[in-house]
Design a protein around this motif. Structure first.
Motif, PDB file in Angstrom:
ATOM      1  N   ILE A 219       0.841  -1.204   0.000  1.00  0.00           N
ATOM      2  CA  ILE A 219       0.000   0.000   0.000  1.00  0.00           C
ATOM      3  C   ILE A 219       0.868   1.242   0.000  1.00  0.00           C
ATOM      4  O   ILE A 219       0.602   2.221  -0.725  1.00  0.00           O
ATOM      5  CB  ILE A 219      -0.942  -0.012   1.212  1.00  0.00           C
ATOM      6  N   THR A 220       1.936   1.204   0.777  1.00  0.00           N
ATOM      7  CA  THR A 220       2.837   2.360   0.857  1.00  0.00           C
ATOM      8  C   THR A 220       3.498   2.613  -0.492  1.00  0.00           C
ATOM      9  O   THR A 220       3.598   3.763  -0.957  1.00  0.00           O
ATOM     10  CB  THR A 220       3.900   2.118   1.935  1.00  0.00           C
ATOM     11  N   ARG A 221       3.958   1.515  -1.149  1.00  0.00           N
ATOM     12  CA  ARG A 221       4.587   1.678  -2.468  1.00  0.00           C
ATOM     13  C   ARG A 221       3.584   2.208  -3.492  1.00  0.00           C
ATOM     14  O   ARG A 221       3.902   3.086  -4.308  1.00  0.00           O
ATOM     15  CB  ARG A 221       5.171   0.343  -2.934  1.00  0.00           C
ATOM     16  N   ALA A 222       2.370   1.664  -3.487  1.00  0.00           N
ATOM     17  CA  ALA A 222       1.352   2.116  -4.443  1.00  0.00           C
ATOM     18  C   ALA A 222       1.011   3.587  -4.231  1.00  0.00           C
ATOM     19  O   ALA A 222       0.866   4.358  -5.188  1.00  0.00           O
ATOM     20  CB  ALA A 222       0.100   1.252  -4.303  1.00  0.00           C
ATOM     21  N   GLU A 223       0.883   3.970  -2.979  1.00  0.00           N
ATOM     22  CA  GLU A 223       0.592   5.374  -2.682  1.00  0.00           C
ATOM     23  C   GLU A 223       1.734   6.273  -3.139  1.00  0.00           C
ATOM     24  O   GLU A 223       1.500   7.381  -3.648  1.00  0.00           O
ATOM     25  CB  GLU A 223       0.351   5.551  -1.186  1.00  0.00           C
ATOM     26  N   ALA A 224       2.967   5.799  -2.962  1.00  0.00           N
ATOM     27  CA  ALA A 224       4.114   6.603  -3.403  1.00  0.00           C
ATOM     28  C   ALA A 224       4.112   6.755  -4.920  1.00  0.00           C
ATOM     29  O   ALA A 224       4.380   7.847  -5.456  1.00  0.00           O
ATOM     30  CB  ALA A 224       5.413   5.950  -2.919  1.00  0.00           C
ATOM     31  N   GLN A 225       3.831   5.645  -5.654  1.00  0.00           N
ATOM     32  CA  GLN A 225       3.788   5.712  -7.114  1.00  0.00           C
ATOM     33  C   GLN A 225       2.660   6.633  -7.584  1.00  0.00           C
ATOM     34  O   GLN A 225       2.828   7.429  -8.518  1.00  0.00           O
ATOM     35  CB  GLN A 225       3.601   4.305  -7.687  1.00  0.00           C
ATOM     36  N   ALA A 226       1.500   6.537  -6.966  1.00  0.00           N
ATOM     37  CA  ALA A 226       0.377   7.399  -7.349  1.00  0.00           C
ATOM     38  C   ALA A 226       0.714   8.857  -7.099  1.00  0.00           C
ATOM     39  O   ALA A 226       0.401   9.739  -7.926  1.00  0.00           O
ATOM     40  CB  ALA A 226      -0.868   7.008  -6.548  1.00  0.00           C
ATOM     41  N   GLN A 227       1.375   9.111  -5.981  1.00  0.00           N
ATOM     42  CA  GLN A 227       1.761  10.479  -5.675  1.00  0.00           C
ATOM     43  C   GLN A 227       2.763  10.992  -6.691  1.00  0.00           C
ATOM     44  O   GLN A 227       2.688  12.156  -7.128  1.00  0.00           O
ATOM     45  CB  GLN A 227       2.359  10.537  -4.250  1.00  0.00           C
ATOM     46  N   ALA A 228       3.699  10.118  -7.112  1.00  0.00           N
ATOM     47  CA  ALA A 228       4.690  10.532  -8.114  1.00  0.00           C
ATOM     48  C   ALA A 228       4.017  10.844  -9.445  1.00  0.00           C
ATOM     49  O   ALA A 228       4.360  11.827 -10.124  1.00  0.00           O
ATOM     50  CB  ALA A 228       5.739   9.424  -8.281  1.00  0.00           C
ATOM     51  N   LEU A 229       3.031  10.011  -9.851  1.00  0.00           N
ATOM     52  CA  LEU A 229       2.315  10.274 -11.104  1.00  0.00           C
ATOM     53  C   LEU A 229       1.535  11.582 -11.037  1.00  0.00           C
ATOM     54  O   LEU A 229       1.484  12.339 -12.010  1.00  0.00           O
ATOM     55  CB  LEU A 229       1.376   9.103 -11.415  1.00  0.00           C
ATOM     56  N   ARG A 230       0.933  11.836  -9.906  1.00  0.00           N
ATOM     57  CA  ARG A 230       0.187  13.090  -9.758  1.00  0.00           C
ATOM     58  C   ARG A 230       1.122  14.289  -9.876  1.00  0.00           C
ATOM     59  O   ARG A 230       0.797  15.296 -10.522  1.00  0.00           O
ATOM     60  CB  ARG A 230      -0.534  13.112  -8.402  1.00  0.00           C
ATOM     61  N   LEU A 231       2.297  14.172  -9.293  1.00  0.00           N
ATOM     62  CA  LEU A 231       3.252  15.273  -9.368  1.00  0.00           C
ATOM     63  C   LEU A 231       3.732  15.472 -10.803  1.00  0.00           C
ATOM     64  O   LEU A 231       3.870  16.608 -11.274  1.00  0.00           O
ATOM     65  CB  LEU A 231       4.443  15.001  -8.439  1.00  0.00           C
TER      66      LEU A 231
END
Length: 276
Positions: A219-231
Motif C-alpha cells: 500500500i505504501t509503495r502504491a501510494e508513493a507511485q500514485a503520488q509521483a504520477l500526480r506530481l
C-alpha cells in the motif's frame, strides 16, 4: 631364726594366694576401664544411669563415669544423607514422582532428648516419614505444570515444612535436593500435544503479522507511485512536451548513419530545428 619358726605354705595355699592376687588385679583394671569413656569425633554421648537418661550430654574426648552404674551411648552428630523415591499427586490430580535427597544432622546438645523420645532408629521413625509427608503436602498445592515451572519454589516450601517437622525432634535440616519430576505417559503426551499446538499457533500468528506488514508495504509503495504520477501530471506543460520532442529528434540525428531510407515517400528523419 630357727627353722622351727618358719611356716611353710603348702602348694595349694600358694596357688590360692596367686589366684586371689590375679583376681584383684583384673578387678582393678576392669574398674579403671569402666571409670572412663571416650567420645569419638563427630559424636555425642548419651549418659544412662541405671537405664535412666541423664540431662548431661558428653562431647568429644575422655570423660569419667560411675563404673557399673552409668553407661554411655554414642550418637553421630555429623551430616547424614537420606535419599528416597517419592510419588504424590498434584493439585490437578496428576501422578508425580521424583527422588529427594536430604542432608541433616543431630543437635549435639540435645541428643539425649532424641534418644529418650525416639531411640537410635530416628531415620526410619522420624526422618523418612517426615520427608514423604512434606513432599505430598507441598505438591498438592501446585498443578503438574507448575511443579515443573516453579521447581525452585516447590523445593523451598518442602524445605520449610520438613525443617519444622524435624526440629520438633532436635534434628537439624541442612539441605534438600529434588531431582527432576516425572509424570504419567498420558500426561507427557498431553503436554507434548499442547506444546505442538502452541508452536503452530505462534507460527500462524507470525505469518499473519508478516502478511499484514507486506500488505502495508505494498500500500505504501502504491501510494508513493500514485503520488509521483500526480506530481508528474501537474508538471506537464506544452513547452515540456515540445522539449521532449526536440530531444527525441536530436537523438535520432545522432544515431543516423548518413543513408537515406530506401522506401520512397515518407518524411526524412530531420525537421527544421533552426531559429524562426
Amino acid at each position: 631364726m630357727s627353722d622351727k619358726n618358719v611356716v611353710k605354705m603348702s602348694p595349694f595355699q600358694a596357688g590360692g594366694k596367686l589366684i586371689a592376687t590375679i583376681v584383684i588385679l583384673v578387678a582393678l583394671v576392669l574398674l579403671g576401664t569402666q571409670s572412663f569413656t571416650i567420645i569419638s569425633a563427630g559424636h555425642s554421648g548419651v549418659v544412662l544411669q541405671l537405664g535412666a537418661v541423664q540431662p548431661k550430654v558428653l562431647q568429644e574426648g575422655m570423660h569419667f563415669k560411675i563404673p557399673f552404674i552409668q553407661t554411655v551411648v554414642p550418637m553421630e552428630v555429623r551430616v547424614q544423607k537420606s535419599e528416597m523415591s517419592q510419588t504424590s499427586a498434584s493439585r490437578d490430580l496428576q501422578t508425580v514422582s521424583t527422588t529427594i535427597a536430604v542432608n541433616h544432622h543431630l543437635d549435639a546438645e540435645n541428643v539425649n532428648k532424641l534418644y529418650q523420645q525416639v531411640g537410635l532408629e530416628y531415620n526410619s521413625r522420624i526422618v523418612d516419614p517426615a520427608i514423604a509427608e512434606s513432599f505430598k503436602a507441598v505438591t498438592a498445592q501446585y498443578t503438574a505444570e507448575e511443579l515443573v515451572s516453579k521447581r525452585s519454589e516447590v523445593s523451598q516450601k518442602v524445605k520449610e515444612v520438613l525443617h519444622k517437622k524435624l526440629s520438633n525432634y532436635n534434628i537439624i535440616l541442612d539441605e534438600i535436593n529434588i531431582r527432576e519430576f516425572t509424570f504419567s505417559d498420558e500426561f507427557n503426551r498431553a503436554i507434548e500435544s499442547k506444546q505442538v499446538a502452541e508452536q503452530q499457533a505462534l507460527k500462524s500468528k507470525l505469518d499473519l503479522e508478516r502478511i499484514k506488514i507486506e500488505k502495508e508495504q505494498e500500500i505504501t509503495r502504491a501510494e508513493a507511485q500514485a503520488q509521483a504520477l500526480r506530481l508528474q501530471k501537474q508538471e506537464v506543460t506544452p513547452e515540456l512536451i515540445q522539449l521532449r520532442q526536440i530531444e527525441a529528434q536530436l537523438e535520432a540525428i545522432r544515431k543516423w548513419d548518413g543513408k537515406l531510407p530506401s522506401v520512397t515517400g515518407g518524411a526524412t528523419p530531420f525537421i527544421n530545428v533552426g531559429t524562426k
